[in-house]
Scaffold this motif. Structure first.
Motif, PDB file in Angstrom:
ATOM      1  N   ILE A 133       3.128   6.134  -2.534  1.00  0.00           N
ATOM      2  CA  ILE A 133       4.331   6.886  -2.931  1.00  0.00           C
ATOM      3  C   ILE A 133       4.398   7.019  -4.453  1.00  0.00           C
ATOM      4  O   ILE A 133       4.674   8.101  -4.982  1.00  0.00           O
ATOM      5  CB  ILE A 133       5.599   6.197  -2.390  1.00  0.00           C
ATOM      6  N   GLY A 134       4.135   5.911  -5.158  1.00  0.00           N
ATOM      7  CA  GLY A 134       4.145   5.944  -6.615  1.00  0.00           C
ATOM      8  C   GLY A 134       3.111   6.921  -7.165  1.00  0.00           C
ATOM      9  O   GLY A 134       3.379   7.657  -8.128  1.00  0.00           O
ATOM     10  N   SER A 135       1.941   6.942  -6.538  1.00  0.00           N
ATOM     11  CA  SER A 135       0.883   7.860  -6.981  1.00  0.00           C
ATOM     12  C   SER A 135       1.286   9.317  -6.772  1.00  0.00           C
ATOM     13  O   SER A 135       1.024  10.174  -7.625  1.00  0.00           O
ATOM     14  CB  SER A 135      -0.413   7.569  -6.210  1.00  0.00           C
ATOM     15  N   LEU A 136       1.930   9.606  -5.636  1.00  0.00           N
ATOM     16  CA  LEU A 136       2.361  10.975  -5.358  1.00  0.00           C
ATOM     17  C   LEU A 136       3.459  11.419  -6.341  1.00  0.00           C
ATOM     18  O   LEU A 136       3.465  12.572  -6.790  1.00  0.00           O
ATOM     19  CB  LEU A 136       2.861  11.088  -3.915  1.00  0.00           C
ATOM     20  N   ILE A 137       4.365  10.514  -6.662  1.00  0.00           N
ATOM     21  CA  ILE A 137       5.403  10.833  -7.660  1.00  0.00           C
ATOM     22  C   ILE A 137       4.753  11.051  -9.022  1.00  0.00           C
ATOM     23  O   ILE A 137       5.086  11.988  -9.750  1.00  0.00           O
ATOM     24  CB  ILE A 137       6.450   9.699  -7.745  1.00  0.00           C
ATOM     25  N   GLY A 138       3.796  10.174  -9.360  1.00  0.00           N
ATOM     26  CA  GLY A 138       3.093  10.307 -10.633  1.00  0.00           C
ATOM     27  C   GLY A 138       2.346  11.617 -10.742  1.00  0.00           C
ATOM     28  O   GLY A 138       2.235  12.195 -11.827  1.00  0.00           O
ATOM     29  N   VAL A 193       0.831  -1.206   0.000  1.00  0.00           N
ATOM     30  CA  VAL A 193       0.000   0.000   0.000  1.00  0.00           C
ATOM     31  C   VAL A 193       0.871   1.264   0.000  1.00  0.00           C
ATOM     32  O   VAL A 193       0.598   2.224  -0.725  1.00  0.00           O
ATOM     33  CB  VAL A 193      -0.950  -0.004   1.227  1.00  0.00           C
ATOM     34  N   LEU A 194       1.935   1.256   0.808  1.00  0.00           N
ATOM     35  CA  LEU A 194       2.829   2.414   0.879  1.00  0.00           C
ATOM     36  C   LEU A 194       3.480   2.699  -0.472  1.00  0.00           C
ATOM     37  O   LEU A 194       3.589   3.870  -0.886  1.00  0.00           O
ATOM     38  CB  LEU A 194       3.912   2.184   1.940  1.00  0.00           C
ATOM     39  N   PHE A 195       3.872   1.658  -1.182  1.00  0.00           N
ATOM     40  CA  PHE A 195       4.493   1.841  -2.502  1.00  0.00           C
ATOM     41  C   PHE A 195       3.482   2.403  -3.505  1.00  0.00           C
ATOM     42  O   PHE A 195       3.844   3.227  -4.356  1.00  0.00           O
ATOM     43  CB  PHE A 195       5.070   0.516  -3.010  1.00  0.00           C
ATOM     44  N   ILE A 228       3.004   5.145 -10.643  1.00  0.00           N
ATOM     45  CA  ILE A 228       3.599   6.368 -11.195  1.00  0.00           C
ATOM     46  C   ILE A 228       3.055   6.635 -12.588  1.00  0.00           C
ATOM     47  O   ILE A 228       2.594   7.740 -12.906  1.00  0.00           O
ATOM     48  CB  ILE A 228       5.135   6.266 -11.239  1.00  0.00           C
ATOM     49  N   MET A 229       3.088   5.608 -13.436  1.00  0.00           N
ATOM     50  CA  MET A 229       2.644   5.758 -14.816  1.00  0.00           C
ATOM     51  C   MET A 229       1.143   6.043 -14.900  1.00  0.00           C
ATOM     52  O   MET A 229       0.702   6.920 -15.646  1.00  0.00           O
ATOM     53  CB  MET A 229       2.980   4.489 -15.610  1.00  0.00           C
ATOM     54  N   LEU A 230       0.359   5.297 -14.118  1.00  0.00           N
ATOM     55  CA  LEU A 230      -1.093   5.472 -14.165  1.00  0.00           C
ATOM     56  C   LEU A 230      -1.505   6.849 -13.648  1.00  0.00           C
ATOM     57  O   LEU A 230      -2.375   7.507 -14.216  1.00  0.00           O
ATOM     58  CB  LEU A 230      -1.781   4.374 -13.345  1.00  0.00           C
ATOM     59  N   THR A 231      -0.888   7.294 -12.550  1.00  0.00           N
ATOM     60  CA  THR A 231      -1.252   8.595 -11.972  1.00  0.00           C
ATOM     61  C   THR A 231      -0.870   9.737 -12.895  1.00  0.00           C
ATOM     62  O   THR A 231      -1.603  10.737 -12.997  1.00  0.00           O
ATOM     63  CB  THR A 231      -0.570   8.790 -10.601  1.00  0.00           C
ATOM     64  N   SER A 232       0.251   9.611 -13.588  1.00  0.00           N
ATOM     65  CA  SER A 232       0.688  10.678 -14.499  1.00  0.00           C
ATOM     66  C   SER A 232      -0.280  10.869 -15.653  1.00  0.00           C
ATOM     67  O   SER A 232      -0.323  11.940 -16.267  1.00  0.00           O
ATOM     68  CB  SER A 232       2.092  10.370 -15.038  1.00  0.00           C
ATOM     69  N   THR A 233      -1.072   9.835 -15.938  1.00  0.00           N
ATOM     70  CA  THR A 233      -2.006   9.916 -17.074  1.00  0.00           C
ATOM     71  C   THR A 233      -3.473   9.929 -16.650  1.00  0.00           C
ATOM     72  O   THR A 233      -4.286  10.615 -17.254  1.00  0.00           O
ATOM     73  CB  THR A 233      -1.783   8.730 -18.030  1.00  0.00           C
ATOM     74  N   LEU A 234      -3.819   9.182 -15.593  1.00  0.00           N
ATOM     75  CA  LEU A 234      -5.216   9.069 -15.172  1.00  0.00           C
ATOM     76  C   LEU A 234      -5.556   9.931 -13.958  1.00  0.00           C
ATOM     77  O   LEU A 234      -6.731  10.075 -13.625  1.00  0.00           O
ATOM     78  CB  LEU A 234      -5.552   7.606 -14.865  1.00  0.00           C
ATOM     79  N   ASP A 267       3.891  -2.549  -8.398  1.00  0.00           N
ATOM     80  CA  ASP A 267       2.714  -1.686  -8.259  1.00  0.00           C
ATOM     81  C   ASP A 267       3.112  -0.226  -8.111  1.00  0.00           C
ATOM     82  O   ASP A 267       2.418   0.672  -8.607  1.00  0.00           O
ATOM     83  CB  ASP A 267       1.883  -2.113  -7.045  1.00  0.00           C
ATOM     84  N   GLY A 268       4.228   0.028  -7.425  1.00  0.00           N
ATOM     85  CA  GLY A 268       4.691   1.401  -7.235  1.00  0.00           C
ATOM     86  C   GLY A 268       5.029   2.067  -8.557  1.00  0.00           C
ATOM     87  O   GLY A 268       4.597   3.201  -8.825  1.00  0.00           O
TER      88      GLY A 268
END
Length: 235
Positions: A15-20, A10-12, A143-149, A138-139
Motif C-alpha cells: 500500500i505504501g509503495s502504491l501511494i508513493g 507485506v500489505l502495508f 511511500i518515501m522510497l517509492t516516490s524517489t526510487l 515500513d509503510g
C-alpha cells in the motif's frame, strides 16, 4: 495464525509503495531533498541501534566474518541481478530504478531486530503487535522510497514475507532450542550488528560511501552462531 503479522507487514509495504507511486512526479529537487532526509534518518537509526551492544567484540567479529562470506558468495551482485531480472519482467522504463528500489528497500525492511522479535512473538504467542508496529513504519518508509526510487520498492515485500514467515513458522522450535538468556543477548547483539548495516545504507543513500551492504548480511547469521556458542558454555 503465525503468519498474520507478516501478511499485514507485506500489505502495508504494498500500500505504501502504491501511494508513493502517486507521488513519483514531484520535482527532482524535492526528490533529492527527500532522499537526503531519508539517508540522514536511516543513519541516525543505525547509530542508535549500533551502540546498544553489550560486547562490541561480537559485532566486530560478525561484521568481519560476514563481509568475508558475503564477498565470497557475491551476495550484493546476486541481489542486484535479481532486482534487474524483476525490472526486465515488469518492463521498467527507467533503467536501474526498480533494481535499486528493490535492493535498498529489502535491506532496510529485513535488517533489524523488529523483524526477528516480531516474527518470534507471532509464532510463539500469536502476538502480532511488534509486526503491526513495524508494518506502519515500513509503510511510511515505502511511500518515501517509492516516490524517489520507483516501484521496485514494492517487490521487497517478497523477501520480507519469506524471512519473517520462516522465523514465525519455526518460532516454537527456536524457542525450545535457545535459552531465554541467550535469546536476550542475541536480540541485543543482532540489533547492534544490524544497526551497523543500516548506518551503511544511510551513508550510501547520502552518497558518502558505496558500501556493499548485502555482502555484510551473513554477519546476522554469524552473530546468531557466535552468541549461541558462547551461551552454550556460559548457561
Amino acid at each position: 495464525m503465525a503468519l498474520w503479522g507478516s501478511i499485514v507487514n507485506v500489505l502495508f509495504i504494498i500500500i505504501g509503495s502504491l501511494i508513493g507511486r502517486l507521488l513519483a512526479n514531484i520535482p527532482e529537487s524535492m526528490k533529492n531533498t527527500i532522499m537526503k532526509g531519508i539517508g540522514l534518518t536511516v543513519s541516525v537509526l543505525g547509530i542508535q541501534m549500533g551502540i546498544k551492544s553489550s560486547n562490541f567484540l561480537y559485532v566486530i567479529i560478525s561484521i568481519v566474518l560476514g563481509a568475508i562470506i558475503g564477498e565470497w558468495l557475491c551476495l550484493e551482485e546476486k541481489l542486484n541481478q535479481f532486482g534487474i531480472w524483476i525490472e526486465k519482467k515488469v518492463g521498467g522504463k527507467s533503467k536501474g530504478n526498480i533494481a535499486q528500489g528493490f535492493v535498498t528497500a529489502t535491506l532496510i525492511f529485513v535488517i533489524g531486530a523488529m523483524a526477528v522479535v516480531g516474527a518470534l512473538d507471532s509464532g510463539i504467542r500469536g502476538d502480532h503487535q511488534v509486526l503491526y508496529t513495524k508494518a506502519v513504519i515500513d509503510g511510511f518508509t515505502a511511500i518515501m522510497l517509492t516516490s524517489t526510487l520507483g516501484l521496485g520498492v514494492v517487490f521487497s515485500s517478497i523477501p520480507v514475507f519469506l524471512y519473517q514467515g520462516f522465523i514465525a513458522l519455526f518460532a516454537n522450535q527456536i524457542n525450545r532450542l535457545i535459552p531465554e538468556q541467550v535469546m536476550d543477548i542475541f536480540i541485543l547483539e543482532l540489533t547492534a550488528t544490524g544497526g551497523i548495516m543500516i548506518l551503511a545504507i544511510g551513508l550510501n543513500i547520502l552518497e558518502i560511501t558505496k558500501i556493499k551492504v548485502a555482502n555484510l548480511l551473513p554477519g546476522l547469521i554469524v552473530i546468531a552462531i557466535l552468541v549461541s556458542i558462547v551461551g552454550f558454555f556460559k548457561y
